[in-house]
Design an enzyme around this catalytic site. Structure first.
Site, mmCIF file in Angstrom:
data_model
loop_
_atom_site.group_PDB
_atom_site.id
_atom_site.type_symbol
_atom_site.label_atom_id
_atom_site.label_comp_id
_atom_site.label_asym_id
_atom_site.label_seq_id
_atom_site.Cartn_x
_atom_site.Cartn_y
_atom_site.Cartn_z
ATOM 1 N N ARG A 11 32.652 -32.701 -24.771
ATOM 2 C CA ARG A 11 32.894 -32.801 -26.222
ATOM 3 C C ARG A 11 31.953 -31.852 -26.970
ATOM 4 N NH1 ARG A 11 30.544 -33.599 -30.974
ATOM 5 N NH2 ARG A 11 29.208 -35.235 -30.123
ATOM 6 N N GLU A 12 30.668 -32.176 -26.991
ATOM 7 C CA GLU A 12 29.697 -31.318 -27.711
ATOM 8 C C GLU A 12 29.615 -29.939 -27.031
ATOM 9 O OE1 GLU A 12 27.026 -32.482 -30.324
ATOM 10 O OE2 GLU A 12 27.162 -30.304 -30.516
ATOM 11 N N HIS A 71 35.856 -39.564 -28.590
ATOM 12 C CA HIS A 71 35.207 -39.294 -29.881
ATOM 13 C C HIS A 71 36.210 -39.426 -31.017
ATOM 14 C CE1 HIS A 71 32.237 -36.610 -32.217
ATOM 15 N NE2 HIS A 71 31.578 -37.682 -31.826
ATOM 16 N N ARG A 131 30.683 -47.255 -30.018
ATOM 17 C CA ARG A 131 29.381 -46.691 -30.368
ATOM 18 C C ARG A 131 29.569 -46.055 -31.732
ATOM 19 N NH1 ARG A 131 28.198 -41.072 -28.127
ATOM 20 N NH2 ARG A 131 29.799 -40.786 -29.689
ATOM 21 N N THR A 165 21.592 -34.250 -36.189
ATOM 22 C CA THR A 165 22.705 -33.293 -36.150
ATOM 23 C C THR A 165 22.270 -31.842 -36.332
ATOM 24 O OG1 THR A 165 24.102 -35.058 -36.969
ATOM 25 C CG2 THR A 165 24.970 -32.820 -37.214
ATOM 26 N N HIS A 192 20.904 -38.710 -30.257
ATOM 27 C CA HIS A 192 21.677 -37.470 -30.047
ATOM 28 C C HIS A 192 20.887 -36.356 -30.725
ATOM 29 C CE1 HIS A 192 25.566 -35.164 -29.822
ATOM 30 N NE2 HIS A 192 25.116 -34.603 -30.929
ATOM 31 N N HIS A 194 19.866 -32.430 -31.447
ATOM 32 C CA HIS A 194 20.191 -30.999 -31.401
ATOM 33 C C HIS A 194 18.919 -30.183 -31.234
ATOM 34 C CE1 HIS A 194 24.530 -30.408 -31.986
ATOM 35 N NE2 HIS A 194 24.463 -31.707 -32.256
ATOM 36 N N HIS A 287 -2.041 -16.290 -7.781
ATOM 37 C CA HIS A 287 -1.082 -17.398 -7.705
ATOM 38 C C HIS A 287 -0.448 -17.469 -6.319
ATOM 39 C CE1 HIS A 287 -0.369 -18.178 -12.229
ATOM 40 N NE2 HIS A 287 -1.438 -17.427 -12.100
HETATM 41 C C1 HCA Z 1 29.923 -33.445 -34.328
HETATM 42 C C2 HCA Z 1 28.600 -33.999 -34.820
HETATM 43 C C3 HCA Z 1 27.795 -34.742 -33.782
HETATM 44 C C4 HCA Z 1 28.321 -36.139 -33.585
HETATM 45 C C5 HCA Z 1 27.507 -36.991 -32.652
HETATM 46 C C6 HCA Z 1 28.159 -38.298 -32.255
HETATM 47 C C7 HCA Z 1 26.362 -34.743 -34.339
HETATM 48 O O1 HCA Z 1 29.921 -32.359 -33.748
HETATM 49 O O2 HCA Z 1 30.950 -34.066 -34.505
HETATM 50 O O3 HCA Z 1 29.285 -38.580 -32.658
HETATM 51 O O4 HCA Z 1 27.523 -39.080 -31.538
HETATM 52 O O5 HCA Z 1 25.526 -33.983 -33.849
HETATM 53 O O6 HCA Z 1 26.105 -35.485 -35.302
HETATM 54 O O7 HCA Z 1 27.797 -34.039 -32.565
HETATM 55 CU CU CU Z 2 26.036 -33.062 -32.024
#
Ligand code: HCA
Ligand code: CU
Length: 364
Positions: A11-12, A71, A131, A165, A192, A194, A287
């Protein structure tokens, strides 16, 4: 520590620029992640495109130990798609920061709460496990984020996820945030992170240490912009530094990473931690001499845990021990005099690239 991993490569990860996986590639990734042992796999967002929807439908049929999560936006139409695809778990997300409310939705906080409540209720009424993610949670006013978490819990969410995010958290801020949220609700908390500031892994680890139960990761950290926390990094740190009992197959990390680099077209940096080609390559004379005696001298953990190779380079930085070690490996006999001469010749050779076995033998 009781923790788990949710992999979001499909997904991501597929939201990385110029990346698109075929259904066959996705099935391969799911099977490999399941063999590795991640606890959850996010398999995609059906509303994005018809081919993503098709691949989700195929992947849903796979038998996996990992729970599969579909998702979804906080919209009835998205939730209906997940129901039609026989989802067990749905990941519903909604941007909760002032910026999201203003520019994405054009609504006030009260309306946002009622939309969240409606969506979670609707998914619950349809027997989904939920979730709920507060997108942009890290830039959401804490008092409002707590209201969001409590509304989601009341409406039936099984898990609440905090999304950084845009990757602006630091480890100390992550810790405070997770502690506040875990105090305010009873359901398990996910994180989550980034990687916009290169801190996704550190923040994920701090979140788990501070009471979160699941961290989102992706293979090679793929995701929007600079991506999210990397599976290999988070799993390795947890195994090495925390008392985790999860049966993750660390020995498959390099293969997973290489395969994904190939099919995504996004290669790892050579000096990428853990999975990079240079992660266990030693160069300076001091080393290499020490590593030959004991690899621990310059290795924080043994590459054998992850099936990674150890390499000792031979070039102008090299000392006698490294040359002797290489000649021994090649089963070459030499006198001390010859060894000194070869070492000197190699050191005065100005080629900046390290020498191959054949090139070394040419110095004999
Ligand atoms: C996205 C945003 C998301 C969602 C994370 C999640 C984020 O790309 O839709 O639904 O758990 O970073 O907020 O990836
Ligand atoms: Cu994300």
């Amino acid at each position: 520590m009781k923790v788990g991993l949710l992999d979001s490569t499909l997904r991501e990860g597929e939201q990385s620029p110029n990346v698109s996986f075929s259904t066959a590639q996705k099935i391969k990734i799911v099977n490999a992640l399941d063999a590795f042992g991640v606890e959850y796999i996010e398999i995609g967002h059906p509303a994005v495109s018809s081919d993503i929807k098709k691949s989700i439908s195929k992947i849903s049929e796979l038998e996996t130990k990992a729970e599969k999560v579909i998702h979804s936006r906080a919209l009835k139409s998205d939730i209906d798609e997940a129901i039609l695809l026989n989802a067990k778990w749905i990941g519903i997300f909604f941007g909760t920061s002032e910026i999201s409310l203003k520019y994405q939705f054009g609504i006030d906080p009260k309306t946002a709460l009622s939309r969240i409540k409606y969506a979670v209720n609707y998914a619950k009424d349809n027997n989904l496990k939920i979730r709920f993610t507060a997108e942009d949670a890290s830039r959401t006013k804490l008092s409002f984020l707590i209201e969001v978490a409590q509304i989601a819990e009341e409406a039936g969410a099984d898990r609440f996820s905090i999304a950084d995010t845009v990757g602006v958290l630091t480890p100390d801020k992550t810790s405070l945030l997770v502690k506040e949220i875990t105090k305010a609700i009873k359901i398990p908390v996910h994180i989550h992170c980034h990687n916009d500031l290169g801190m996704a892994t550190a923040n994920s680890i701090m979140a788990l240490k501070s009471g979160a139960q699941i961290a989102d990761v992706s293979i090679n950290g793929l995701g929007e912009r600079s991506g999210i926390a990397s599976l290999a990094e988070v799993a390795m740190i947890l195994k090495l530094h925390f008392d985790v009992v999860n049966k993750w197959d660390l020995s498959s990390l390099i293969r997973l990473s290489d395969e994904l680099a190939l099919i995504s077209g996004i290669p790892n940096r050579l000096n990428q931690p853990i999975v990079g080609k240079y992660a266990f390559t030693h160069k300076a004379g001091l080393h290499t001499r020490a590593v030959i005696k004991s690899p621990k001298s310059y290795e924080g953990y043994p590459p054998e845990i992850i099936n990674q190779n150890r390499e000792i380079l031979i070039d102008k930085f090299t000392g006698r021990d490294a040359v002797a070690d290489r000649l021994n490996r090649l089963n070459i006999n030499y006198s001390q005099l010859e060894l000194n001469k070869i070492t000197n010749d190699i050191k005065s050779n100005n080629n900046f690239e390290s020498l191959t076995d054949i090139e070394i033998l040419n110095f004999l």
